[in-house]
Design an enzyme around this catalytic site. Structure first.
Site, PDB file in Angstrom:
ATOM      1  N   GLU A  17       0.560  -0.963   0.160  1.00 26.85           N
ATOM      2  CA  GLU A  17       0.195  -0.200   0.380  1.00 26.85           C
ATOM      3  C   GLU A  17       0.529   0.926  -0.237  1.00 26.85           C
ATOM      4  O   GLU A  17       1.434   1.812   0.947  1.00 26.85           O
ATOM      5  CB  GLU A  17      -0.664   0.006   1.126  1.00 26.85           C
ATOM      6  CG  GLU A  17      -2.021  -1.346   1.156  1.00 26.85           C
ATOM      7  CD  GLU A  17      -2.834  -1.737   1.973  1.00 26.85           C
ATOM      8  OE1 GLU A  17      -3.131  -0.682   2.510  1.00 26.85           O
ATOM      9  OE2 GLU A  17      -2.773  -2.433   3.373  1.00 26.85           O
ATOM     10  N   CYS A  30      -1.516   9.022   3.613  1.00 21.27           N
ATOM     11  CA  CYS A  30      -1.082   8.764   2.515  1.00 21.27           C
ATOM     12  C   CYS A  30      -2.088   9.251   1.418  1.00 21.27           C
ATOM     13  O   CYS A  30      -2.097   9.848   0.234  1.00 21.27           O
ATOM     14  CB  CYS A  30      -1.163   7.324   2.602  1.00 21.27           C
ATOM     15  SG  CYS A  30      -2.489   6.556   4.344  1.00 21.27           S
TER      16      CYS A  30
HETATM   17  P1  NAD Z   1       8.855   4.656   3.317  1.00 16.34           P
HETATM   18  O1  NAD Z   1       8.632   4.260   2.420  1.00 16.34           O
HETATM   19  O2  NAD Z   1      10.364   5.478   3.123  1.00 16.34           O
HETATM   20  O3  NAD Z   1       9.271   3.666   4.522  1.00 16.34           O
HETATM   21  C1  NAD Z   1       7.837   3.090   4.723  1.00 16.34           C
HETATM   22  C2  NAD Z   1       8.659   1.230   5.794  1.00 16.34           C
HETATM   23  O4  NAD Z   1       9.241   0.704   4.577  1.00 16.34           O
HETATM   24  C3  NAD Z   1       9.376   2.162   7.246  1.00 16.34           C
HETATM   25  O5  NAD Z   1       9.438   0.834   8.013  1.00 16.34           O
HETATM   26  C4  NAD Z   1      11.442   1.772   6.188  1.00 16.34           C
HETATM   27  O6  NAD Z   1      11.719   0.989   6.620  1.00 16.34           O
HETATM   28  C5  NAD Z   1      10.622   0.987   5.608  1.00 16.34           C
HETATM   29  N1  NAD Z   1      12.143   0.214   4.306  1.00 16.34           N
HETATM   30  C6  NAD Z   1      12.142   1.314   3.858  1.00 16.34           C
HETATM   31  N2  NAD Z   1      13.306   0.699   2.822  1.00 16.34           N
HETATM   32  C7  NAD Z   1      13.527  -0.294   2.956  1.00 16.34           C
HETATM   33  C8  NAD Z   1      13.667  -1.197   2.341  1.00 16.34           C
HETATM   34  N3  NAD Z   1      14.951  -0.881   1.297  1.00 16.34           N
HETATM   35  N4  NAD Z   1      13.583  -2.769   2.228  1.00 16.34           N
HETATM   36  C9  NAD Z   1      12.597  -3.022   3.152  1.00 16.34           C
HETATM   37  N5  NAD Z   1      11.742  -1.691   3.181  1.00 16.34           N
HETATM   38  C10 NAD Z   1      12.003  -0.569   3.858  1.00 16.34           C
HETATM   39  O7  NAD Z   1       7.729   5.767   3.431  1.00 16.34           O
HETATM   40  P2  NAD Z   1       7.831   6.193   4.679  1.00 16.34           P
HETATM   41  O8  NAD Z   1       8.136   7.176   4.502  1.00 16.34           O
HETATM   42  O9  NAD Z   1       7.581   5.924   6.421  1.00 16.34           O
HETATM   43  O10 NAD Z   1       5.583   6.849   4.312  1.00 16.34           O
HETATM   44  C11 NAD Z   1       5.019   7.556   4.114  1.00 16.34           C
HETATM   45  C12 NAD Z   1       4.575   7.366   2.731  1.00 16.34           C
HETATM   46  O11 NAD Z   1       3.232   6.338   2.966  1.00 16.34           O
HETATM   47  C13 NAD Z   1       3.784   8.058   2.057  1.00 16.34           C
HETATM   48  O12 NAD Z   1       4.310   6.920   0.243  1.00 16.34           O
HETATM   49  C14 NAD Z   1       2.593   7.553   1.823  1.00 16.34           C
HETATM   50  O13 NAD Z   1       2.108   8.297   0.675  1.00 16.34           O
HETATM   51  C15 NAD Z   1       2.648   6.223   2.079  1.00 16.34           C
HETATM   52  N6  NAD Z   1       1.913   5.669   2.630  1.00 16.34           N
HETATM   53  C16 NAD Z   1       0.248   4.612   2.082  1.00 16.34           C
HETATM   54  C17 NAD Z   1      -0.187   3.951   2.893  1.00 16.34           C
HETATM   55  C18 NAD Z   1      -1.406   3.716   2.612  1.00 16.34           C
HETATM   56  O14 NAD Z   1      -2.277   3.184   2.586  1.00 16.34           O
HETATM   57  N7  NAD Z   1      -1.152   3.402   1.055  1.00 16.34           N
HETATM   58  C19 NAD Z   1      -0.589   4.419   4.471  1.00 16.34           C
HETATM   59  C20 NAD Z   1       0.492   5.266   4.854  1.00 16.34           C
HETATM   60  C21 NAD Z   1       1.357   5.755   4.192  1.00 16.34           C
END
Ligand code: NAD
Length: 978
Positions: free
Chosen positions: A743, A777
């Site tokens: 997501e 998001c």
């Molecule tokens: P992010 O993608 O930077 O991080 C999300 C998670 O992924 C964190 O736990 C991070 O540590 C982990 N991560 C980062 N790199 C990784 C890798 N290479 N391998 C495995 N895990 C890794 O996102 P964020 O900044 O924490 O959150 C914001 C983003 O999330 C925005 O784009 C937002 O739109 C999205 N979001 C989507 C939803 C939804 O339901 N669609 C809900 C909330 C947030």
């Protein structure tokens, strides 16, 4: 707090009210008094253009009535003819105005509406030239009809016009007094508030001028004014208490001073339940001033709503204040005009009870109990009873006679004239005041129609009086009885088989105090990041724990989730405090998030019992076929920082309850909330080996987990970019093919056409784009405004954004908190400067604060990426809105979309065309509720299935069928013995 908690059990209060009123009332006598009025009104029905007649012919419960009201609500404000045609076609198309040859609409509009459907284009499609000409005539006719309708509501478009009209009406009825009201929408900007202030001030001056001929008349004998505090300040909210007292109170005092000098009545109108305590604080501050500066003034007052369960206590409070400051008050008792929105709000907020009575007759009996209380306190009150109900009026007169108390009756302009005409025949000395809306039809109608829609229910007296089929006895039935059964479920029970999570109304001091107390004792101690070895170890031990966890019956696993939900509800304040401290959530965001986590736990518990039940399959005789859903293995759950509790809990709960073991990695910014969530789940019975928490950086720890050979599935919420990295990593791995639920983000748009009400658009946009500092998001990134209203809406939006409080979220008044970390701050403020914004001040920069801002951009296509902060981009559009949706689709994201239009068919066809997961029509686009708005997007916004939806859990399960040849041991017994 001056008043009791508004959310109390209804019945006990109703019993008290009924007792209070019954002690003073002889109902049979009331029927004797009121019956002749009712019969006479029915014998001489009001003229065809009166509101009652309109409601009778086109009741709001029928499509025609609704269509008419909805046209009245919107048509006058639509500036462009194409949209006006589309709106008229849409509304008239869904109703049948034919066959009412001598009816109200036909007379009002010279049958134009009846002809309309033949001439109008199909809703949503541009008409040909001939059709256009015809359509314009129809719209012109409809507009004329609506203008005439507006006259029924509005006494005059200016105070001068209204005064002239009141003078004319007094020629035949010199007992009439007026209370003028420049009502309309509340202020969204300081500019709005200034405009309202100027118009109130001007009106008071004019009323005072008109009164010069009777300088000695007191406020009881003179026309007066009603003012709305929410029109005089853009943030008339409990959370902005300090600002309100500093900025609003002096303004209102200026108006009071003028009203006092002129010796006229100034009433502060009633607002919603959540502003009542605030109104009382403003009220007391004004009383203090009156005592000091104009103690002889007897015209100040407050409108009191009888539908509130606190109404009697309110009257006691107001009476006590009047005595304290030695001021005599004129107080208007109303039933209350926001009933359905109060009910909805209580349901949405998961309140323990409703703040208003749920049965109509409970409000009616409360009205009578309040009348008793007001009339008994004649030392401080000159009560003004605003009602059109003949039984209520007769009861008031009876009580007043008993206590020998003076009073005034009030009716709305355009309503109730018949009953009052009859009453005055037997009570010629009775004073009557008309509550008279004043203002331009375009501004007022939307507001008034919404009020009418709220009050035009079939159960209303006005409605029933006009309906000859309702016997007089029914119409005059005593409301003084208690109905023990609920009219609709309590807020906790609206979600069917599962309990709604309980929320906190932050405007109630006793409800918010535990949250603030928890903040004082909550500390954030960050755990040490896991090493690669620890991460691998966690995977291995989760793998080892899988088989035994899978074999725990689903009912037991579900029970653990329910237990965890209850524990979270109990520990609500501490978790809110954690969210405020670690993730810089505002209090209201924190409350919403803890509720969402509770909802996830309960929803998935129920869902698991449904989805994980073995299924017996049909087949040939001599064979048994069973499908067994079961866990797949170890799921890696990777969650973002922006919903560190709800999303974390949702992912983990879904994987666990379907029989998987879990290794969870929260975002590096918010490990503490995750740690506490895991503790809670362990305490609820989930084995520590089946649920392991691993904290640390995504690129290292997260990547290690994803790459581990034991991974049976990954559920990820975060950026699209990281989702792709994970997808590639899984694809490149040797071994099993691993499912991924991702997501991700979105460039979420809102399309607004010129039928939308600008104030509502501004509310929805401010909440969607700027709440949580835009770090959702679902947040609005791209506002698409119809060219014809763009200037006005952008101006209002800028004004509303300026009123938001940016700062420390532990303060209740803060609307927009800091960005999550320095990196986010640098990125977002960089985007703001690129788009033309000013760099943040040093002080804001130090705290990672970015003020909400909006920027106009030329095209939708120029918006290339999700800016995860309080930055909104705005484009203008003209022509076919479907083309706008195509451009939004072309961006490739598809998470949330807002549509603001009063053209229902247009909303439906735009929604259908959009490649978007969650669409919200005529509201904000954030705050999806578990099981109510299952959440998740398509395209670049995610894989689905939707979180909190009925298909989510299926993705976590493996399926095994077991086929048994039941005749292997011999003959087919089932057949043989048949
Ligand atoms: P992010 O993608 O930077 O991080 C999300 C998670 O992924 C964190 O736990 C991070 O540590 C982990 N991560 C980062 N790199 C990784 C890798 N290479 N391998 C495995 N895990 C890794 O996102 P964020 O900044 O924490 O959150 C914001 C983003 O999330 C925005 O784009 C937002 O739109 C999205 N979001 C989507 C939803 C939804 O339901 N669609 C809900 C909330 C947030």
């Amino acid at each position: 707090m001056r008043l009791p908690n508004p959310y109390r059990e209804e019945l006990a209060i109703v019993r008290r009210n009924v007792d209070t009123a019954s002690a003073e009332i002889n109902w049979p006598q009331i029927i004797d008094t009121a019956r002749p009025w009712v019969t006479a009104v029915r014998d001489n029905p009001p003229p065809f253009w009166a509101m009652e007649s309109l409601l009778k012919e086109y009741p709001i419960s029928k499509p025609e009535g609704l269509a008419l009201m909805r046209l009245a609500e919107a048509l006058l404000r639509v500036p462009d003819s194409a949209t006006a045609i589309a709106l008229t076609a849409d509304q008239l198309g869904r109703a049948n105005f034919d066959g009412n040859g001598d009816g109200v609409m036909a007379r009002l509009s010279n049958s134009v509406i009846a002809l309309s459907k033949k001439t109008l284009p199909d809703a949503g499609h541009p008409p040909g030239l001939l059709g256009k000409l015809g359509a314009k005539t129809v719209v012109a006719g409809t507009l004329r009809a609506v203008q005439l309708l507006a006259k029924q509501f509005v006494l005059g478009q200016t105070i001068e016009e209204a005064l002239a009209e009141s003078k004319a009406q007094r020629r035949d009825a010199n007992y009439l007094r007026f209370s003028f009201d420049m009502l309309g929408e509340g202020a969204r900007t300081m500019e709005d508030a200034n405009r309202y202030f100027a118009s109130y001030e001007h009106a008071i001056r004019k009323i005072a001028d008109a009164k010069l001929s009777t300088p000695n008349a007191g406020p009881e004998e003179s026309d007066g004014i009603s003012i709305k505090l929410s029109a005089l300040h853009p943030r008339y909210e409990d959370a902005q208490h300090e600002r309100v007292m500093k900025e609003l109170e002096p303004r209102v005092w200026q108006l009071c001073e003028r009203a006092a000098a002129a010796q006229i009545n100034l009433t502060i109108d009633a607002e919603e339940v959540d502003r009542l305590e605030l109104s009382l604080d403003v009220f007391e501050a004004l009383l203090q001033q009156i005592q000091a500066k104009c103690p002889q003034w007897r015209g100040f007052g407050l409108a009191l709503q009888a539908y509130q369960t606190r109404s009697l206590e309110l009257i006691e409070q107001v009476g006590a204040l009047a005595r304290k400051y030695n001021v005599r008050l004129m107080c208007r008792l109303v039933k209350g005009a926001y009933w359905d929105s109060e009910i909805k709000r209580a349901q949405e907020m998961g309140m323990p009870a409703y703040p208003v009575f749920t049965h109509k007759h409970h409000s009616d009996s409360s009205y009578l109990a309040c009348a008793v209380s007001l009339l008994k306190q004649k030392d401080v009150f000159f009560p003004q009873f605003a009602t059109h109900n003949a039984g209520t009026i007769a009861a008031i007169l009876q009580i007043a006679e008993k206590f020998d108390a003076p009073l005034e009756l009030q009716r709305l302009h355009g309503m109730g004239s018949g009953v009052y005409r009859e009453l005055l025949k037997s009570h010629p000395k009775q004073t009557l005041r008309v509550y008279a809306p004043v203002g331009s039809h375009g501004d007022l109608l939307a507001y008034l129609v919404r009020r009418l829609l709220e009050n035009g229910a079939n159960s209303s007296f006005v409605h029933q009086l006009a309906d000859d089929d309702v016997p007089v006895e029914t119409l005059l039935e005593s409301p003084l009885h208690v109905t023990g059964t609920e009219q609709f479920p309590l807020p906790q029970n609206i979600l069917g088989p599962r309990n709604n999570s309980m929320g906190v109304d932050l405007t109630v001091e006793t409800m918010r105090a535990p949250l603030f107390a928890a903040l004082q004792t909550t500390t954030i101690v960050r755990p040490v990041d896991a090493s690669a070895a620890q991460s691998n170890e966690a995977m291995q031990s989760a793998h080892a724990a899988f088989a035994s966890w899978r074999d725990v019956p689903v009912a037991e696993r579900a029970a653990m989730l329910r237990l965890a939900a209850d524990a979270l509800q109990t520990d609500f304040p501490r978790f809110c405090a954690l969210l405020v401290k670690e993730a810089f959530k505002t209090w209201s965001d924190a409350v919403a998030e803890v509720r969402e986590a509770i909802d996830f736990l309960r929803y998935y518990a129920n869902e698991a019992e449904r989805v994980c039940a073995p299924i017996a399959l049909p087949g040939p005789t001599g064979e048994s076929n069973m499908l067994y859903p079961r866990g797949r293995g170890v799921w890696v759950c990777i969650s973002p920082w922006n919903f560190p509790l709800a999303i974390f809990m949702g992912q983990v709960a879904a994987a666990l309850v379907t029989g998987n073991s879990v290794v969870a990695k929260p975002a590096e910014q918010t490990p503490v909330v995750a740690h506490e969530a895991v503790k809670l789940l362990h305490a609820a019975g989930i084995p520590t080996s089946a649920l392991q928490l691993v904290t640390g950086l995504g690129e290292t720890v997260g990547a290690t987990l994803v790459a581990h050979p034991a991974v049976a599935g990954v559920v990820f919420t975060g950026s699209t970019q990281v989702a792709k990295i994970i997808q590639r990593s899984l694809a490149n791995k040797e071994g099993a093919i691993v499912p991924l639920i991702a997501e991700t983000g979105g460039i979420n748009a809102m399309l607004v056409d010129s039928t939308a009400l600008p104030e509502h658009v501004v509310d929805a946009v401010v909440q969607s784009a700027f709440r949580s500092a835009g770090q959702r998001c679902s947040a609005l990134r791209l506002l698409c405004l119809h060219e014809e209203i763009a200037d006005k809406v952008i101006h209002m939006l800028n004004g509303a954004a300026r009123e938001l409080t940016v700062g420390d979220t532990s303060q209740l008044a803060t609307d927009v908190g800091p960005l999550i970390d320095r990196e986010a701050f640098v990125g977002i403020s960089g985007h703001a400067t690129r788009l033309g914004g000013a760099a943040p001040s040093a002080e804001r920069s130090q705290k990672n604060l970015v003020a909400p801002q909006l920027f106009e951009v030329a095209t939708i296509a120029s918006v290339k990426q999700e800016i995860f902060g309080p930055i909104l981009q705005v484009v203008r559009w003209t022509g076919d809105p479907h083309a706008v949706i195509d451009q939004i689709n072309a961006l490739g994201f598809g998470l949330t979309l807002g549509i603001q239009t009063r053209i229902d068919s247009r909303a439906a066809s735009l929604a259908h065309r959009a490649h978007v997961g969650n669409i919200y029509i005529n509201r904000n686009i954030i705050g999806a509720v578990v099981g109510v708005q299952p959440f998740g997007g398509e395209g670049l916004s995610g894989t689905g299935p939707k979180a909190g939806g009925p298909f989510y859990l299926s993705r976590f399960i493996g399926e095994q069928t077991v086929t048994i040849n039941t005749v292997a041991a011999g003959g087919n017994v089932a057949l043989l013995v048949a």
